[in-house]
Design a protein around this motif. Structure first.
Motif, PDB file in Angstrom:
ATOM      1  N   VAL A  53      -9.894  -8.017   9.980  1.00 49.14           N
ATOM      2  CA  VAL A  53      -8.723  -7.751   9.135  1.00 49.14           C
ATOM      3  C   VAL A  53      -7.611  -7.282  10.063  1.00 49.14           C
ATOM      4  CG1 VAL A  53      -7.763  -6.304   7.304  1.00 49.14           C
ATOM      5  CG2 VAL A  53     -10.091  -7.187   7.096  1.00 49.14           C
ATOM      6  N   ASP A  54      -6.581  -8.113  10.182  1.00 46.84           N
ATOM      7  CA  ASP A  54      -5.537  -7.803  11.160  1.00 46.84           C
ATOM      8  C   ASP A  54      -4.121  -7.916  10.604  1.00 46.84           C
ATOM      9  OD1 ASP A  54      -5.306 -10.516  10.861  1.00 46.84           O
ATOM     10  OD2 ASP A  54      -5.318 -10.975  12.997  1.00 46.84           O
ATOM     11  N   SER A  55      -3.972  -7.908   9.286  1.00 51.44           N
ATOM     12  CA  SER A  55      -2.617  -8.089   8.770  1.00 51.44           C
ATOM     13  C   SER A  55      -2.152  -6.961   7.854  1.00 51.44           C
ATOM     14  CB  SER A  55      -2.468  -9.435   8.086  1.00 51.44           C
ATOM     15  OG  SER A  55      -3.393  -9.568   7.045  1.00 51.44           O
ATOM     16  N   LEU A  56      -2.850  -6.655   6.783  1.00 52.06           N
ATOM     17  CA  LEU A  56      -2.377  -5.654   5.831  1.00 52.06           C
ATOM     18  C   LEU A  56      -3.558  -4.985   5.148  1.00 52.06           C
ATOM     19  CD1 LEU A  56       0.263  -4.570   4.391  1.00 52.06           C
ATOM     20  CD2 LEU A  56      -0.245  -6.219   2.602  1.00 52.06           C
ATOM     21  N   VAL A  57      -3.508  -3.665   5.110  1.00 52.85           N
ATOM     22  CA  VAL A  57      -4.543  -2.873   4.440  1.00 52.85           C
ATOM     23  C   VAL A  57      -3.828  -1.791   3.644  1.00 52.85           C
ATOM     24  CG1 VAL A  57      -6.536  -1.343   4.745  1.00 52.85           C
ATOM     25  CG2 VAL A  57      -6.195  -3.258   6.323  1.00 52.85           C
ATOM     26  N   LEU A  58      -4.306  -1.525   2.445  1.00 52.82           N
ATOM     27  CA  LEU A  58      -3.806  -0.414   1.647  1.00 52.82           C
ATOM     28  C   LEU A  58      -4.946   0.552   1.424  1.00 52.82           C
ATOM     29  CD1 LEU A  58      -1.734   1.042  -0.202  1.00 52.82           C
ATOM     30  CD2 LEU A  58      -2.622  -0.374  -2.073  1.00 52.82           C
ATOM     31  N   ILE A  59      -4.723   1.807   1.759  1.00 49.63           N
ATOM     32  CA  ILE A  59      -5.687   2.854   1.448  1.00 49.63           C
ATOM     33  C   ILE A  59      -5.099   3.646   0.291  1.00 49.63           C
ATOM     34  CG2 ILE A  59      -6.894   4.902   2.279  1.00 49.63           C
ATOM     35  CD1 ILE A  59      -6.766   3.593   5.091  1.00 49.63           C
ATOM     36  N   ASP A  60      -5.820   3.633  -0.815  1.00 48.98           N
ATOM     37  CA  ASP A  60      -5.333   4.255  -2.045  1.00 48.98           C
ATOM     38  C   ASP A  60      -6.493   4.956  -2.725  1.00 48.98           C
ATOM     39  OD1 ASP A  60      -3.989   4.966  -4.361  1.00 48.98           O
ATOM     40  OD2 ASP A  60      -3.784   2.932  -5.118  1.00 48.98           O
ATOM     41  N   ASN A  61      -6.331   6.250  -2.958  1.00 54.92           N
ATOM     42  CA  ASN A  61      -7.329   7.027  -3.687  1.00 54.92           C
ATOM     43  C   ASN A  61      -8.731   6.888  -3.079  1.00 54.92           C
ATOM     44  OD1 ASN A  61      -7.934   8.850  -5.686  1.00 54.92           O
ATOM     45  ND2 ASN A  61      -8.339   7.296  -7.236  1.00 54.92           N
ATOM     46  N   GLY A  62      -8.790   6.949  -1.755  1.00 51.36           N
ATOM     47  CA  GLY A  62     -10.077   6.938  -1.067  1.00 51.36           C
ATOM     48  C   GLY A  62     -10.721   5.573  -0.912  1.00 51.36           C
ATOM     49  N   LYS A  63      -9.991   4.499  -1.239  1.00 53.39           N
ATOM     50  CA  LYS A  63     -10.547   3.151  -1.124  1.00 53.39           C
ATOM     51  C   LYS A  63      -9.594   2.265  -0.334  1.00 53.39           C
ATOM     52  CE  LYS A  63     -12.527  -0.620  -3.649  1.00 53.39           C
ATOM     53  NZ  LYS A  63     -12.942  -1.279  -4.785  1.00 53.39           N
ATOM     54  N   ALA A  64     -10.168   1.377   0.486  1.00 54.72           N
ATOM     55  CA  ALA A  64      -9.358   0.442   1.269  1.00 54.72           C
ATOM     56  C   ALA A  64      -9.321  -0.912   0.577  1.00 54.72           C
ATOM     57  CB  ALA A  64      -9.939   0.308   2.667  1.00 54.72           C
ATOM     58  N   TYR A  65      -8.113  -1.452   0.439  1.00 50.90           N
ATOM     59  CA  TYR A  65      -7.900  -2.779  -0.132  1.00 50.90           C
ATOM     60  C   TYR A  65      -7.321  -3.668   0.962  1.00 50.90           C
ATOM     61  CZ  TYR A  65      -8.331  -0.277  -4.542  1.00 50.90           C
ATOM     62  OH  TYR A  65      -8.789   0.513  -5.573  1.00 50.90           O
ATOM     63  N   THR A  66      -7.750  -4.920   0.993  1.00 52.18           N
ATOM     64  CA  THR A  66      -7.271  -5.837   2.012  1.00 52.18           C
ATOM     65  C   THR A  66      -6.690  -7.091   1.363  1.00 52.18           C
ATOM     66  OG1 THR A  66      -9.453  -6.884   2.216  1.00 52.18           O
ATOM     67  CG2 THR A  66      -8.979  -5.036   3.709  1.00 52.18           C
ATOM     68  N   LYS A  67      -6.024  -7.868   2.188  1.00 50.07           N
ATOM     69  CA  LYS A  67      -5.481  -9.171   1.827  1.00 50.07           C
ATOM     70  C   LYS A  67      -4.656  -9.122   0.541  1.00 50.07           C
ATOM     71  CE  LYS A  67      -9.032 -11.607   4.367  1.00 50.07           C
ATOM     72  NZ  LYS A  67      -9.836 -12.814   4.434  1.00 50.07           N
ATOM     73  N   SER A  68      -4.894 -10.050  -0.368  1.00 47.01           N
ATOM     74  CA  SER A  68      -4.060 -10.150  -1.573  1.00 47.01           C
ATOM     75  C   SER A  68      -4.207  -8.926  -2.470  1.00 47.01           C
ATOM     76  CB  SER A  68      -4.380 -11.420  -2.358  1.00 47.01           C
ATOM     77  OG  SER A  68      -5.709 -11.403  -2.846  1.00 47.01           O
ATOM     78  N   SER A  69      -5.381  -8.320  -2.493  1.00 48.48           N
ATOM     79  CA  SER A  69      -5.568  -7.118  -3.324  1.00 48.48           C
ATOM     80  C   SER A  69      -4.660  -5.993  -2.842  1.00 48.48           C
ATOM     81  CB  SER A  69      -7.026  -6.674  -3.299  1.00 48.48           C
ATOM     82  OG  SER A  69      -7.841  -7.657  -3.908  1.00 48.48           O
ATOM     83  N   ALA A  70      -4.526  -5.847  -1.528  1.00 49.38           N
ATOM     84  CA  ALA A  70      -3.635  -4.821  -0.972  1.00 49.38           C
ATOM     85  C   ALA A  70      -2.185  -5.145  -1.326  1.00 49.38           C
ATOM     86  CB  ALA A  70      -3.812  -4.737   0.539  1.00 49.38           C
ATOM     87  N   ALA A  71      -1.773  -6.387  -1.098  1.00 52.57           N
ATOM     88  CA  ALA A  71      -0.388  -6.781  -1.352  1.00 52.57           C
ATOM     89  C   ALA A  71      -0.015  -6.597  -2.825  1.00 52.57           C
ATOM     90  CB  ALA A  71      -0.177  -8.230  -0.923  1.00 52.57           C
ATOM     91  N   LEU A  72      -0.899  -6.982  -3.720  1.00 56.09           N
ATOM     92  CA  LEU A  72      -0.598  -6.865  -5.151  1.00 56.09           C
ATOM     93  C   LEU A  72      -0.568  -5.408  -5.597  1.00 56.09           C
ATOM     94  CD1 LEU A  72      -2.646  -9.882  -6.529  1.00 56.09           C
ATOM     95  CD2 LEU A  72      -0.160  -9.718  -6.234  1.00 56.09           C
ATOM     96  N   ARG A  73      -1.443  -4.578  -5.054  1.00 50.53           N
ATOM     97  CA  ARG A  73      -1.442  -3.152  -5.411  1.00 50.53           C
ATOM     98  C   ARG A  73      -0.196  -2.454  -4.870  1.00 50.53           C
ATOM     99  NH1 ARG A  73      -5.976  -1.372  -7.800  1.00 50.53           N
ATOM    100  NH2 ARG A  73      -7.698  -2.837  -7.888  1.00 50.53           N
ATOM    101  N   ILE A  74       0.299  -2.908  -3.733  1.00 52.35           N
ATOM    102  CA  ILE A  74       1.562  -2.374  -3.211  1.00 52.35           C
ATOM    103  C   ILE A  74       2.704  -2.793  -4.145  1.00 52.35           C
ATOM    104  CG2 ILE A  74       3.242  -2.572  -1.333  1.00 52.35           C
ATOM    105  CD1 ILE A  74       0.748  -2.814   0.563  1.00 52.35           C
ATOM    106  N   ALA A  75       2.755  -4.072  -4.501  1.00 49.93           N
ATOM    107  CA  ALA A  75       3.813  -4.575  -5.383  1.00 49.93           C
ATOM    108  C   ALA A  75       3.851  -3.800  -6.704  1.00 49.93           C
ATOM    109  CB  ALA A  75       3.613  -6.070  -5.647  1.00 49.93           C
ATOM    110  N   LYS A  76       2.698  -3.403  -7.180  1.00 44.77           N
ATOM    111  CA  LYS A  76       2.592  -2.678  -8.457  1.00 44.77           C
ATOM    112  C   LYS A  76       3.399  -1.378  -8.457  1.00 44.77           C
ATOM    113  CE  LYS A  76      -1.027  -0.898 -11.510  1.00 44.77           C
ATOM    114  NZ  LYS A  76      -2.466  -0.653 -11.621  1.00 44.77           N
TER     115      LYS A  76
END
Length: 130
Positions: A53-76
């Protein structure tokens, strides 16, 4: 707790994405660090984020999201109508991640890599980088 966005610090597209998020996040929901930074490496280990995983990661509420899940959760969490993109979470992940992977694979070819250091952001933005 703040959400943390990890991004590829060598990628022009990723840098532009961070700037895009900052402009649409006046409530400062997100903090940022590059995957290559000391903090980024530490978080990668802490959350067992795969090394490929070398592009985008979201850490939210103790969980790591990657790829499209990270991007969509950021957009939210962004101002404007960007939160509507979260509806794409209903598309099967395999399809979403396929599109995401296509862009991620080509991002250096399309947008290039950073050749020099970035300009320092103003202090109110700089404090959002960890």
């Amino acid at each position: 707790m703040k959400r943390i966005v990890l991004f590829d610090g060598d990628c022009n597209f990723c840098d532009s994405s961070v700037q895009f998020i900052i402009k649409r996040d006046p409530a400062a929901h997100f903090l940022f660090t590059s995957l290559q930074s000391t903090k980024g490496v530490e978080l990668t280990k802490q959350y067992a984020i795969p090394s490929n995983v070398d592009s985008l990661v979201l850490i939210d509420n103790g969980k790591a999201y990657t790829k499209s899940s990270a991007a969509l959760r950021i957009a939210k969490k962004l101002d404007g109508l960007w939160h509507l993109l979260f509806l794409f979470i209903l598309v099967p992940r395999k399809i979403r991640d396929g599109v995401y992977d296509y862009v991620a694979t080509n991002r250096y070819k399309w947008f290039g890599k950073k050749e020099e250091a970035c300009m320092l952001p103003p202090p109110e933005i700089r404090k959002r980088f960890i």
